[in-house]
Design a protein around this motif. Sequence first.
Motif, short mmCIF file in Angstrom:
data_model
loop_
_atom_site.label_atom_id
_atom_site.label_comp_id
_atom_site.label_asym_id
_atom_site.label_seq_id
_atom_site.Cartn_x
_atom_site.Cartn_y
_atom_site.Cartn_z
N ASN A 147 38.62 30.27 36.02
CA ASN A 147 37.65 30.58 37.06
C ASN A 147 37.10 29.30 37.68
OD1 ASN A 147 36.31 33.56 37.51
ND2 ASN A 147 37.46 33.45 35.58
N ARG B 236 39.86 31.84 30.07
CA ARG B 236 39.60 32.61 31.30
C ARG B 236 38.50 31.98 32.13
NH1 ARG B 236 39.70 36.90 27.37
NH2 ARG B 236 37.50 37.44 27.80
N TYR C 262 31.61 43.16 40.55
CA TYR C 262 32.56 44.26 40.66
C TYR C 262 32.03 45.36 41.58
CZ TYR C 262 35.29 42.26 36.85
OH TYR C 262 36.08 41.44 36.08
N ALA D 38 40.74 40.20 43.24
CA ALA D 38 40.72 39.05 42.33
C ALA D 38 42.11 38.69 41.85
CB ALA D 38 39.83 39.37 41.12
N TYR D 39 42.21 37.48 41.29
CA TYR D 39 43.34 37.13 40.44
C TYR D 39 43.09 37.81 39.09
CZ TYR D 39 44.40 33.46 43.84
OH TYR D 39 44.70 32.77 44.98
N VAL D 40 43.95 38.74 38.73
CA VAL D 40 43.76 39.54 37.52
C VAL D 40 44.59 38.92 36.40
CG1 VAL D 40 44.03 41.80 36.46
CG2 VAL D 40 43.33 41.61 38.86
N SER E 210 43.13 44.66 42.91
CA SER E 210 41.84 45.10 43.45
C SER E 210 41.34 46.31 42.68
CB SER E 210 41.93 45.42 44.94
OG SER E 210 42.80 46.51 45.16
N ILE F 82 43.89 44.81 33.67
CA ILE F 82 43.49 43.71 32.78
C ILE F 82 43.99 43.93 31.37
CG2 ILE F 82 41.48 42.51 31.81
CD1 ILE F 82 39.93 43.40 34.36
N ASN G 12 46.15 39.08 32.63
CA ASN G 12 46.68 40.12 31.78
C ASN G 12 46.35 39.82 30.32
OD1 ASN G 12 48.14 42.12 30.51
ND2 ASN G 12 50.12 41.55 31.38
N ILE H 248 49.54 36.81 35.92
CA ILE H 248 48.44 36.96 36.88
C ILE H 248 48.98 37.66 38.12
CG2 ILE H 248 46.81 35.73 38.36
CD1 ILE H 248 46.73 33.48 36.32
N TYR I 40 37.26 38.20 33.06
CA TYR I 40 38.58 38.82 32.98
C TYR I 40 39.40 38.60 34.24
CZ TYR I 40 36.34 41.20 29.09
OH TYR I 40 35.67 41.47 27.92
N VAL I 41 38.74 38.30 35.33
CA VAL I 41 39.42 38.06 36.60
C VAL I 41 38.83 36.82 37.24
CG1 VAL I 41 39.81 40.54 36.93
CG2 VAL I 41 37.83 39.45 38.02
#
Length: 611
Positions: free
Chosen positions: A339, A335, A362, A319-321, A492, A521, A323, A488, A560-561
């Motif tokens: 998405n 957030r 997840y 994912a794009y994580v 994984s 995260i 912070n 960002i 979160y992601v």
Amino acid sequence: MPFIPRCCLSSALLAAALLSSAWAADPSEVPTVHGLALYGEPGLDDGFEHFPHADPQAPKGGSLIRSAIGSFDSTNPFIIRGTPATGLTEIYDTLLTQNPDEPFSMYGQLAQGIRLDPDRQWIEFDLHPDARFHDGEPVTADDVVFSFTTLTEQGQPFYSAYYNDVIEVRAIDEDTVHFDLAESESRELPLIIGQLPILPAHFWEGRDFKATTRDSLLGSGPYRIAEVDPGRRIVYQRVEDYWGQDLPVNRGRHNIDRLVYDYYRDQTVALEAFKAGNLDMRIESSARNWATAYDFPALEEGLVKRLEIPDGQPAGMQAYVMNLRRETFQDVRVREALNLAFDFDWLNRNLFYGAYERTESYFANSQMAAEDLPSEAELALLEPHQDSLPERVFEQPLPVEHPEEMRPRLGRALELLREAGYETRDGKLVDAQSGEPLQLEVLLFDTQFERVVQPLLRNLSRLGIEGRIRVVDVNQYLNRLRRFDFDIIVGSFPQSANPGNEQRDFWTSPYADVPQSRNLIGLADPTIDALVEKLIAADSRDALDTAAQALDRVLRWGFYVIPQWHLGQTRIALWDKFGWQEPFPEYTLDLAAWWVDPERAAVIEARQRNR
């Protein structure tokens, strides 16, 4: 006298352990076994000769040259400092090793025998009397104690998280080591103790374990470090007199004499090196490359093969994580809006040749993924935290439904951003109070990913968000990750069929600000902490699935992601000089069971010489 340090979390915990041990079974009354399974009994009986996918008659010899990306400056993979070389685990044995053809069963490697308390309050390992390090010194219980102490106290945060529930470890005698376990009800803890890499205490005496090094470190495994060219190449040589080569878990494995990792600047250069015959094998991560980049003469001549090997493990989360340590991402509405700006369908059609599935969970590709509304079993875990969870966790089904077309998606995203306190001024989205523009940076180390990020940034620009890409070298990237210095990243969170203690490192408060933890995260939420502990304590397959579903549900509603995509197989391109036994193991690809076919290797080498 043996070296017997006490690895204690506190005197109170030690006292509790000693008290509970009064009620634990006497080790002399517990049967010694050859292996452990997370649930039930191991699939292979005592006396098995080899793993089913390994061929004891496989020839020894040859080489396997693969690529690594970036650079390295250390041969110590266990510490925070430095960038470790690829493949270093090859030089270390562990107490137990996993059968790739079972969900989670461990069998003796350094440990010849295992005794597990029926109430899982302790575990003992009898070391194999023939176990030796590469310098000929025996592997002893003191080495196990030293390894545990050193890794949990001086190693990466992962080790302290993974072995958090070990109260004490001590050497009973030269060949027997005993672990006392907290009453956490973690079923996997005895098995993952078996995954501990064993280091030679005598080698590290007088050395600084926390310092980076380029030395050829000492282990007891099937390979030793033969060549170190920092940043360019590392070579491992098979140990011909390896003490464990005839163990059932090793017979027919570790057949290739030399494992070589050559370092390249990026994947594009590495691909060309493979096509030129400078690399033997390539695990392909790019759908575009897999579809278009392998149309070259060697493939047409049958000298190169392509395999697609099914993967039995959960897909996990790529994912794009975002912070959470950055104020920008602390509002869930922001957030969720980000998405909404991600258009997977466009990417899959235009860049990925329809190869991928969108990741939503997840624990994707498994029974642990949350679906629909919470079940009664899930509710039993979630309802004690109802006051701290959003209503939609209980009232709205998963997967999260968003409009398919981008125009209404971006419209909904803009609504959320306005609710979060942003407004549009001169085409830019700014904080309504401070006037500061909303700006984001995606940190990368691989230029191959730029084309994938650009469509997301284009959609964000339509919302008035200024997004940019920053590409840095691998060392700088890792340093920034250790400091959590990013907005960002592409991250994984891999999952196995039996998730457990590693989830603490992924999601829980104690690891939110620990350098090099995998809590990328920055999560620090008591509810998530509690759900992770429920997952670790699950005492049955159903309980594990339910706990994972509850955790998955809460994480997904937290946005979160930005989930990306997954593929249920491993794509391998290779020059046709390797042999293997089919069927492949169901759960994990085991390249250690492959070998070099001398006749086919000779054909390939002749072709390369005569080009």
